[in-house]
Enzyme design. Structure first.
Site, mmCIF file in Angstrom:
data_model
loop_
_atom_site.group_PDB
_atom_site.id
_atom_site.type_symbol
_atom_site.label_atom_id
_atom_site.label_comp_id
_atom_site.label_asym_id
_atom_site.label_seq_id
_atom_site.Cartn_x
_atom_site.Cartn_y
_atom_site.Cartn_z
ATOM 1 N N LYS A 28 0.829 -1.215 0.000
ATOM 2 C CA LYS A 28 0.000 0.000 0.000
ATOM 3 C C LYS A 28 0.860 1.260 0.000
ATOM 4 O O LYS A 28 0.604 2.191 -0.764
ATOM 5 C CB LYS A 28 -0.934 -0.038 1.229
ATOM 6 C CG LYS A 28 -1.879 1.131 1.323
ATOM 7 C CD LYS A 28 -3.145 0.770 2.058
ATOM 8 C CE LYS A 28 -2.934 0.561 3.547
ATOM 9 N NZ LYS A 28 -2.682 1.833 4.263
ATOM 10 N N SER A 29 1.886 1.293 0.831
ATOM 11 C CA SER A 29 2.733 2.494 0.901
ATOM 12 C C SER A 29 3.392 2.776 -0.443
ATOM 13 O O SER A 29 3.438 3.924 -0.906
ATOM 14 C CB SER A 29 3.830 2.294 1.956
ATOM 15 O OG SER A 29 3.267 2.187 3.233
ATOM 16 N N ARG A 33 2.798 5.917 -3.329
ATOM 17 C CA ARG A 33 3.956 6.698 -3.764
ATOM 18 C C ARG A 33 4.204 6.571 -5.267
ATOM 19 O O ARG A 33 4.641 7.521 -5.918
ATOM 20 C CB ARG A 33 5.197 6.277 -2.962
ATOM 21 C CG ARG A 33 5.163 6.800 -1.513
ATOM 22 C CD ARG A 33 6.093 6.021 -0.621
ATOM 23 N NE ARG A 33 6.238 6.554 0.720
ATOM 24 C CZ ARG A 33 5.376 6.352 1.730
ATOM 25 N NH1 ARG A 33 4.284 5.622 1.534
ATOM 26 N NH2 ARG A 33 5.611 6.859 2.933
ATOM 27 N N ARG A 129 -8.651 12.164 12.487
ATOM 28 C CA ARG A 129 -7.205 11.989 12.681
ATOM 29 C C ARG A 129 -6.454 13.323 12.613
ATOM 30 O O ARG A 129 -6.833 14.220 11.871
ATOM 31 C CB ARG A 129 -6.670 10.979 11.640
ATOM 32 C CG ARG A 129 -7.319 9.622 11.837
ATOM 33 C CD ARG A 129 -6.843 8.616 10.841
ATOM 34 N NE ARG A 129 -5.453 8.257 11.040
ATOM 35 C CZ ARG A 129 -4.776 7.459 10.227
ATOM 36 N NH1 ARG A 129 -5.368 6.944 9.163
ATOM 37 N NH2 ARG A 129 -3.523 7.166 10.483
ATOM 38 N N SER A 174 7.174 9.084 12.121
ATOM 39 C CA SER A 174 6.102 8.946 11.134
ATOM 40 C C SER A 174 6.633 9.093 9.721
ATOM 41 O O SER A 174 7.130 10.156 9.332
ATOM 42 C CB SER A 174 5.018 10.006 11.376
ATOM 43 O OG SER A 174 4.167 10.083 10.253
ATOM 44 N N ASP A 327 1.987 -1.092 11.993
ATOM 45 C CA ASP A 327 0.651 -1.528 11.560
ATOM 46 C C ASP A 327 0.337 -2.957 11.997
ATOM 47 O O ASP A 327 -0.780 -3.444 11.768
ATOM 48 C CB ASP A 327 0.541 -1.429 10.031
ATOM 49 C CG ASP A 327 0.523 0.021 9.566
ATOM 50 O OD1 ASP A 327 0.151 0.896 10.368
ATOM 51 O OD2 ASP A 327 0.883 0.281 8.402
ATOM 52 N N ARG A 403 -7.542 -3.090 9.621
ATOM 53 C CA ARG A 403 -6.654 -4.036 10.332
ATOM 54 C C ARG A 403 -7.316 -4.603 11.591
ATOM 55 O O ARG A 403 -7.014 -5.728 11.995
ATOM 56 C CB ARG A 403 -5.316 -3.369 10.662
ATOM 57 C CG ARG A 403 -4.561 -2.941 9.405
ATOM 58 C CD ARG A 403 -3.109 -2.676 9.633
ATOM 59 N NE ARG A 403 -2.585 -1.777 8.628
ATOM 60 C CZ ARG A 403 -2.230 -2.135 7.389
ATOM 61 N NH1 ARG A 403 -2.328 -3.381 7.001
ATOM 62 N NH2 ARG A 403 -1.772 -1.240 6.530
#
Ligand code: S3P
Length: 448
Positions: A28-29, A33, A129, A174, A327, A403
């Site tokens: 996913k990351s 990107r 968030r 982060s 995660d 998750r």
């Protein structure tokens, strides 16, 4: 996807043994990107293995709104016609990032140093968030942000017309904040410097270099000092997205706790900024073999052979490992429930600001399933009940968090009584084939 989705309750019952091959989708990351860097490059980027989860589809839509051409050719195969650094056009409508903190924060970064205005929103989870962690460093470039109380979405950003380069030490570990600052630094003159005390996932750094940026990483006593030269010409690339180690953790952990299981999970990243869960599981006594180590899509990967592990012991997870498995704490807390002894997870307060408050969601759900839990602001402790020991028999709330949903469904595959989740629909954000893939291995899942 910020509109209300219909809740999809789902139940997992005692399953298995799990057998066969679990080929999980793209990372996913890296998928987010690939679309964002592709949009900021000159020429046509070709992407294979893109995760077609809702989070990434929302980022694809956003890149189109900023003027890039994003086209799906076939399953996982996409092209991105980039507009170059500083080449974005102002979006005509609100940018809806759905459930995705990564999408929202990275896209804020990539428009923050271009003279334009964009308004961001998301679903009920994303609107809770904190965005101040990104808009604070972006304000140093000259970007203005107008959001709701507490820096919440919806939020409007006015990009800096004359951005100044920035030197920023991350106050939280982060990768999203680090990446937002680097993305903003692309369209600022001079050098932008980001300093991180604890290394977080390094996909942005690797991919920026791949797209032709000049970026230097130095280890000093301040930590990792990342220096990016502004205003590079990014060149279109071919990106082969490797499989997602965070998604792989679900079938891996299911096989560890479901009696008699023996599965193969190919191409799991062993990138040191992502593999903390696998190191932890092995320390607990998990039977995992790391076969055929090689490089795929620029990442070190291995094929994992995973067998049911009836002798796992609780451990103390070192807090410094948290960024490399941030995660994976929800699914680790499930495995810990089936180990003997207690598993102590400290230094995990970042879990409170994920898609849900993951410490609270796991603590309440596991307690409902009969597991003894201790928690404080920064800690989760699970008292293991041994193999097959978890009573189950509860319905757990998923709080719009993929998750959390997958973790409780995995727990239900090995608990005495079935476990239900109130809403499995968020699973499409990261692992749209979860239900079919787990069922093919031998899991008993039912839509209820
Ligand atoms: C991500 C970074 C992490 C992680 C998220 C993906 C990324 O978030 O939890 O799922 O792609 O950069 P933080 O930056 O909030 O730790």
């Amino acid at each position: 996807m910020s509109g209300h989705q219909t809740a999809q309750p789902m139940t997992a019952s005692k399953s298995g043994p799990l057998t066969g091959t679990a080929s999980v989708p793209g990372d996913k990351s890296i998928s987010h990107r690939a679309l964002i860097f592709g949009a900021m490059a000159i020429g046509q980027t070709r992407v294979t293995g893109l995760l077609e989860g809702q989070d990434v589809l929302d980022t694809a839509k956003a890149m189109r709104a900023f003027g890039a051409g994003v086209t799906r050719l076939g399953t996982g195969e996409w092209t991105v016609d980039g507009v170059g650094v500083g080449g974005f056009t102002e979006p005509a409508d609100v940018i809806d990032c759905g459930n995705s903190g990564t999408g929202a924060r990275l896209i804020m970064g990539c428009m923050a140093t271009t003279a334009m205005t964009a308004t961001f929103t998301g679903d009920a989870s994303l609107r809770k968030r904190p965005m101040g962690r990104v808009t604070d460093p972006l304000s140093l470039f000259g970007t203005q942000a107008y959001g709701r109380k507490g820096g919440r979405l919806p939020m409007t950003l006015v990009g800096a017309a004359n951005p100044a380069p920035v030197r920023y030490a991350l106050p939280v570990a982060s990768a999203q904040v680090k990446s937002a600052v680097l993305l903003a630094g692309l369209n600022a003159p001079g050098q932008t410097v980001v300093i991180e005390r604890e290394p977080t996932r390094d996909h942005s750094e690797r991919m920026l270099v791949g797209f032709g940026a000049r970026l230097n990483v130095e280890q000093t006593n301040e930590g990792h000092v990342i220096t990016l030269d502004g205003r590079p010409k990014l060149r279109a690339q071919t990106v082969a997205v490797p499989r997602d180690p965070s998604s792989a953790a679900f079938p891996v952990c299911a096989a560890l706790i479901v009696e008699g299981s023996d599965i193969l999970v190919p191409g799991v990243s062993q990138n040191l900024t992502r593999n903390g869960i696998y190191i932890t599981l092995v320390e607990m006594g998990a039977e995992i073999e790391f076969l055929n180590p090689r490089e795929e899509g620029g990442e070190p990967v291995a094929d994992l052979r995973v067998r049911f592990s009836g002798n796992m012991k609780g451990i103390e997870v070192p807090p410094h490992r948290a960024p490399s498995m941030i995660d994976e704490y929800p699914i680790l807390s499930v495995v810990a429930s089936f180990a003997s002894g207690k598993t102590v997870m400290r230094g995990v307060k970042e879990l409170r600001v994920k898609e849900s408050d993951r410490i609270d969601a796991m603590a309440r759900g596991l307690e409902a399933c009969g597991v003894r839990i201790e928690e404080d602001e920064d800690t989760l402790i699970v008292h293991g009940m041994g193999p097959g020991g978890m009573p189950g028999g509860a319905t757990c709330a998923t709080h719009l968090d993929h998750r959390i949903a997958m973790s409780f469904l995995v727990a239900g595959m090995a608990s005495k009584k079935p476990i239900s989740v109130d809403d499995a629909s968020p699973i499409v954000t990261s692992f749209p084939i979860f239900e079919g893939l787990m069922a093919a291995l031998g899991a008993t899942l039912a839509r209820t």
